[in-house]
Design a protein around this motif. Structure first.
Motif, PDB file in Angstrom:
ATOM      1  N   TYR A   1     -39.693 -38.587  23.060  1.00 44.00           N
ATOM      2  CA  TYR A   1     -39.290 -38.959  24.739  1.00 44.00           C
ATOM      3  C   TYR A   1     -40.195 -40.133  25.328  1.00 44.00           C
ATOM      4  CZ  TYR A   1     -37.348 -38.554  29.319  1.00 44.00           C
ATOM      5  OH  TYR A   1     -36.376 -38.813  30.366  1.00 44.00           O
TER       6      TYR A   1
ATOM      7  N   GLY B   1     -33.893 -35.976  29.594  1.00 49.78           N
ATOM      8  CA  GLY B   1     -33.739 -36.633  30.880  1.00 49.78           C
ATOM      9  C   GLY B   1     -32.834 -36.277  32.205  1.00 49.78           C
ATOM     10  N   SER B   2     -31.809 -35.679  31.511  1.00 48.89           N
ATOM     11  CA  SER B   2     -30.941 -34.895  32.407  1.00 48.89           C
ATOM     12  C   SER B   2     -31.272 -33.521  32.904  1.00 48.89           C
ATOM     13  CB  SER B   2     -29.299 -35.136  31.875  1.00 48.89           C
ATOM     14  OG  SER B   2     -29.336 -34.073  30.611  1.00 48.89           O
ATOM     15  N   GLY B   3     -32.382 -33.087  32.268  1.00 51.98           N
ATOM     16  CA  GLY B   3     -32.546 -31.610  32.614  1.00 51.98           C
ATOM     17  C   GLY B   3     -31.802 -30.696  32.036  1.00 51.98           C
ATOM     18  N   ALA B   4     -30.992 -31.025  31.196  1.00 49.63           N
ATOM     19  CA  ALA B   4     -30.301 -30.108  30.223  1.00 49.63           C
ATOM     20  C   ALA B   4     -30.960 -29.246  28.908  1.00 49.63           C
ATOM     21  CB  ALA B   4     -29.168 -30.802  29.601  1.00 49.63           C
TER      22      ALA B   4
ATOM     23  N   GLU C   1     -22.634 -25.129  34.511  1.00 46.51           N
ATOM     24  CA  GLU C   1     -23.790 -25.833  34.124  1.00 46.51           C
ATOM     25  C   GLU C   1     -24.897 -25.007  33.781  1.00 46.51           C
ATOM     26  OE1 GLU C   1     -25.072 -28.311  37.473  1.00 46.51           O
ATOM     27  OE2 GLU C   1     -23.304 -29.698  37.188  1.00 46.51           O
TER      28      GLU C   1
ATOM     29  N   THR D   1     -31.465 -37.732  25.699  1.00 51.04           N
ATOM     30  CA  THR D   1     -30.614 -37.696  27.008  1.00 51.04           C
ATOM     31  C   THR D   1     -30.431 -36.502  27.669  1.00 51.04           C
ATOM     32  OG1 THR D   1     -28.617 -37.362  25.814  1.00 51.04           O
ATOM     33  CG2 THR D   1     -29.389 -39.408  26.247  1.00 51.04           C
ATOM     34  N   ALA D   2     -30.653 -35.374  26.850  1.00 51.23           N
ATOM     35  CA  ALA D   2     -30.745 -34.058  27.348  1.00 51.23           C
ATOM     36  C   ALA D   2     -32.110 -33.880  28.266  1.00 51.23           C
ATOM     37  CB  ALA D   2     -30.507 -33.002  26.474  1.00 51.23           C
TER      38      ALA D   2
END
Length: 337
Positions: free
Chosen positions: A86, A20-23, A70, A17-18
Motif C-alpha cells: 500500500y 484506502g476505503s477502510g473496508a 456496511e 482499495t479496501a
C-alpha cells in the motif's frame, strides 16, 4: 463454530482499495507493530513486481452495521506485506526506493496493471469474535514449542542493532571461554545476551530485558556509531582476554562476565582509566575466591561485599538492583579500592 479455512485468490487492487476505503483494517490492535526495515520492504516489493508469489494472508470479518449493511474486514496475518504494498502504491515518502525500482506512478501503464492484477492467496476465516481472532493470530505466529523472547524478537526485528549484536555473539572470545552452551546458541540466547550487553553499555543497568526491544526498534533501520562501538567492545574483550582467566573461572559465568564486561567498559571507555591487566587479575582472583567461600559456607572474612555480590549473582541476577550492586563492587575491585 464452523470456520472457513479454504483459500481463494484476490487481486491486489481489491486489497489496496479496501485499505484506502477502510473496508480492510491492516493493523488490528493485537497485531505486532510494523518493524520491517526499508531494505525488507524494498526486497518484498521487488518480489511482487517480479511476479513471484508470497505466503498467504489471513483475513476475518469485522463489525457489520445491520442498518446500512456496511462492514469491514480485519487482516489477521500479513499486515507488513500488505501495508508495504500500500505504501508503494500510494507513493509514501517514508518508503525509499533504490534506483532500479521505479515509483508506482512512474511505471508504464501496463506495468501498473500487472501490479494491480497481482494475485494474492487469501484465507477468509469468516465472522468470529475478536477473542477467537486473537487466538488464531497467536497460533499462526507460533511453533510447536514455546518461543523464547529472543526468538520472538528475531521474527520481528532483523535490522542493524540486531545484526550488530548477532555478530558480537559470534566473536571468538565467547567460543574460547565457553560462555554459551549449545542450547543457548540453538535458542538464540547468545544473541539475547549480547543485545543486553550492548544495550547496557549504551545506557545503564536495566531490569531484565526491559530495554532491549526499545533499542531493537530504535536502531532497526540505522545504527550510527556502530563502528566506534565495535572498536570499543573489541578493546574491552581484548583486555579481559589479556587477564588470562580459565574458562572455568567465575569471571566467565554469564552473570559475572556481564558485570565484568560492563564495568571494564565503563572504566576504560567512559572514565579513561588505564587499567593494568595483572593487577586487575590479582584483585579479581582474590575477590572471586571470597565469593566462592561464601558459596561453600566457608567464608570467615568480615567484608560484606563478597556476600552481597554472591546473593546478587545467585538469585534474580538480571534484576536492575542486583546488576547495580554487582557493578559497584566489581568497579571498586578493578580500581583497587
Amino acid at each position: 463454530m464452523t470456520m472457513n479455512t479454504s483459500a481463494s485468490n484476490r487481486r491486489l487492487r481489491v486489497l489496496l482499495t479496501a485499505i484506502g476505503s477502510g473496508a480492510l483494517i491492516p493493523q488490528p490492535d493485537f497485531q505486532r507493530r510494523l518493524v520491517w526495515t526499508n531494505k525488507d520492504k524494498v526486497e518484498f516489493i521487488r518480489t511482487v513486481i517480479s511476479g513471484y508469489p508470497f505466503p498467504e494472508i489471513y483475513i476475518a470479518a469485522g463489525r457489520v452495521d445491520p442498518k446500512t449493511g456496511e462492514g469491514a474486514e480485519v487482516l489477521v496475518d500479513g499486515q507488513q506485506r500488505v501495508t508495504t504494498l500500500y505504501q508503494y502504491f500510494k507513493g509514501d515518502p517514508d518508503l525509499r526506493l533504490p534506483a532500479d525500482i521505479q515509483n508506482y506512478e512512474n511505471l508504464p501503464e501496463n506495468k501498473q496493471i500487472e501490479f494491480l492484477e497481482y494475485s494474492v492467496v487469501v484465507r477468509d476465516l469468516g465472522a468470529m469474535s475478536i477473542e477467537v481472532i486473537k487466538d488464531i493470530f497467536k497460533k499462526i505466529n507460533s511453533t510447536s514449542y514455546g518461543l523464547n523472547a529472543m526468538e520472538i524478537d528475531n521474527a520481528r526485528y532483523d535490522g542493524e542493532f540486531k545484526k550488530f549484536s548477532e555478530k558480537l555473539s559470534e566473536h571468538k572470545f565467547f567460543y574460547d571461554y565457553r560462555i554459551f552452551t549449545s542450547s543457548d546458541i540453538k535458542r538464540m540466547n547468545d544473541v539475547r545476551y549480547c543485545l543486553g550487553l550492548v544495550t547496557t553499555i549504551m545506557s545503564t543497568y536495566f531490569n531484565r530485558d526491559k530495554e532491549i526491544e526499545v533499542y531493537l526498534e530504535k536502531y532497526n533501520e540505522e545504527f550510527d556509531g556502530k563502528d566506534l562501538l565495535n572498536t570499543n567492545i573489541t578493546m574491552v574483550l581484548s583486555f579481559i582476554d589479556s587477564m588470562n582467566f580459565t574458562a572455568s573461572s567465575r569471571a566467565m559465568k554469564k552473570a559475572d562476565f556481564y558485570t565484568l564486561f560492563v564495568e571494564v567498559h565503563r572504566l576504560m571507555i567512559y572514565e579513561g582509566v588505564d587499567l593494568d591487566n595483572s593487577k586487575c587479575r590479582n584483585s579479581l582472583d582474590a575477590f572471586y575466591e571470597k565469593v566462592e567461600e561464601v558459596s561453600s559456607n566457608t567464608y570467615k572474612g568480615t567484608e560484606d561485599e563478597p556476600q552481597v555480590y554472591y546473593k546478587a549473582a545467585l538469585q534474580a541476577s538480571n534484576d536492575r538492583s542486583n546488576r547495580i550492586s554487582r557493578g559497584k563492587i566489581i568497579h571498586s575491585v578493578l580500581i583497587g579500592d
